[in-house]
Design an enzyme around this catalytic site. Structure first.
Site, PDB file in Angstrom:
ATOM      1  N   CYS A 176       0.843  -1.461   0.251  1.00 35.31           N
ATOM      2  CA  CYS A 176       0.015   0.386  -0.300  1.00 35.31           C
ATOM      3  C   CYS A 176       0.867   1.542  -0.175  1.00 35.31           C
ATOM      4  O   CYS A 176       1.471   1.622   1.247  1.00 35.31           O
ATOM      5  CB  CYS A 176      -0.724  -0.096   0.878  1.00 35.31           C
ATOM      6  SG  CYS A 176      -1.615   1.522   1.267  1.00 35.31           S
TER       7      CYS A 176
ATOM      8  N   CYS B  64       0.046   3.890   2.691  1.00 41.04           N
ATOM      9  CA  CYS B  64       0.133   3.235   3.920  1.00 41.04           C
ATOM     10  C   CYS B  64       1.526   3.499   4.260  1.00 41.04           C
ATOM     11  O   CYS B  64       1.677   3.848   5.405  1.00 41.04           O
ATOM     12  CB  CYS B  64       0.671   1.938   4.260  1.00 41.04           C
ATOM     13  SG  CYS B  64      -1.752   1.105   3.944  1.00 41.04           S
TER      14      CYS B  64
END
Length: 325
Positions: free
Chosen positions: A85, A88
């Site tokens: 991600c 993230c």
């Protein structure tokens, strides 16, 4: 993905006046046990946190210890993330740096969703990064998606303030880290809002209602004041009601919207959230015209008391939509 607005609904859920008080009492009891264990030199003593322990990787096996138990001492921020991600990777380091700046007022638990699918599902995470908090054992959503630093700071400031004012959680002392200990950020307290909270806690409902209205007059978007006002007005409505009589009237006259509204208020104050919502959804289904609208509007007001992110509100909104359309 843009972050959702923070919701403190899980902290002051209405089981609110009731559940928050119970959670605060449990947190205080847990701290007292930890202090006693520490004085006796027992294994259960809660030592000062090191700077390095403010950020931890958590999995399903240690979730209860590292998140639930720890949340009785300090608010635990949860970062749901994954290696693949990209957002993230932007948000994670920012959260780690900010949590360390708070020097024990918050701690961060990082949960890899690929390795902890059960936790991912239990929290109802819709996408990552997703940030939650657990305070005195109660979970609440903060925001989803990568967010600017200033917005993240504002969310964490609000979390610290609510955790201290509502639950008495002032965090853990920090020691044993390398270098100079960072200063604890000051969270400015709105005197008018603090006065409103104090009036509500003291049972001065009229004073609390007026105080919250005063805050909102100068700051119409203050969500904490809106929630406090909704709680105070709800408690004001049920004050002096004969619960047995109200429930009998509601049972005897299922089409009487006013009777159902009074009973729903009592349900909510008693912590029976689903019952309160179900009662008013049914009232909407049974009635028409002004009565139907009164039941619908009151149900929406109760949604605001509990909080729009609460899963019980989400379910009841769906039920209401099915009845209306």
């Amino acid at each position: 993905m843009q972050p959702r607005n923070m919701s403190m609904s899980g902290v002051v859920d209405l089981a609110a006046v009731k559940a928050a008080g119970e959670a605060k009492q449990k947190a205080e009891e847990a701290r007292a046990r930890a202090r006693t264990a520490g004085e006796q030199g027992g294994a259960g003593a809660a030592p000062d946190a090191s700077v390095s322990s403010l950020v931890t990787e958590v999995d399903e096996a240690d979730f209860e210890r590292e998140v639930l138990q720890r949340s009785t001492e300090v608010p635990v921020v949860i970062d749901f993330w994954a290696e693949w991600c990209e957002p993230c990777k932007q948000l994670g380091p920012l959260l780690e740096r900010l949590v360390r700046e708070y020097a024990g007022r918050l701690v961060l638990a990082k949960i890899d969703v690929d390795r902890n699918q059960m936790l991912f599902q239990q929290f109802g995470v819709q996408g990552i990064p997703a940030v939650f908090a657990v305070v005195a054992g109660q979970a609440l959503p903060l925001f989803q998606g990568a967010a600017p630093e200033q917005q993240v700071r504002e969310v964490l400031d609000q979390l610290v303030q609510v955790a201290e004012q509502r639950f008495g959680l002032t965090g853990v002392s920090v020691g044993g880290g390398e270098g100079e200990q960072p200063a604890v950020p000051e969270v400015p307290e709105d005197p008018a809002l603090a006065a409103a909270h104090s009036a509500l806690d003291a049972g001065d409902l009229g004073g609390a209602v007026q105080a919250y209205r005063n805050v909102l007059a100068g700051d119409p978007g203050n969500m904490e004041a809106k929630l406090g006002l909704a709680q105070a007005e709800l408690l004001q409505r049920v004050q002096g009601l004969d619960a047995a009589r109200v429930r009998k009237e509601a049972a005897d006259a299922p089409a009487d919207v006013r009777a159902q509204i009074r009973a729903a208020d009592l349900d909510l104050v008693g912590g029976h959230v689903e019952d309160a919502f179900g009662r008013l959804v049914e009232a909407v289904r049974r009635t028409a015209g002004e009565d139907r609208d009164a039941a619908r509007v009151h149900l929406l007001e109760l949604f605001e008391v509990v909080g729009s992110d609460d899963p019980r509100v989400v379910a009841a909104r769906g039920a209401l939509a099915r009845v209306l359309f």
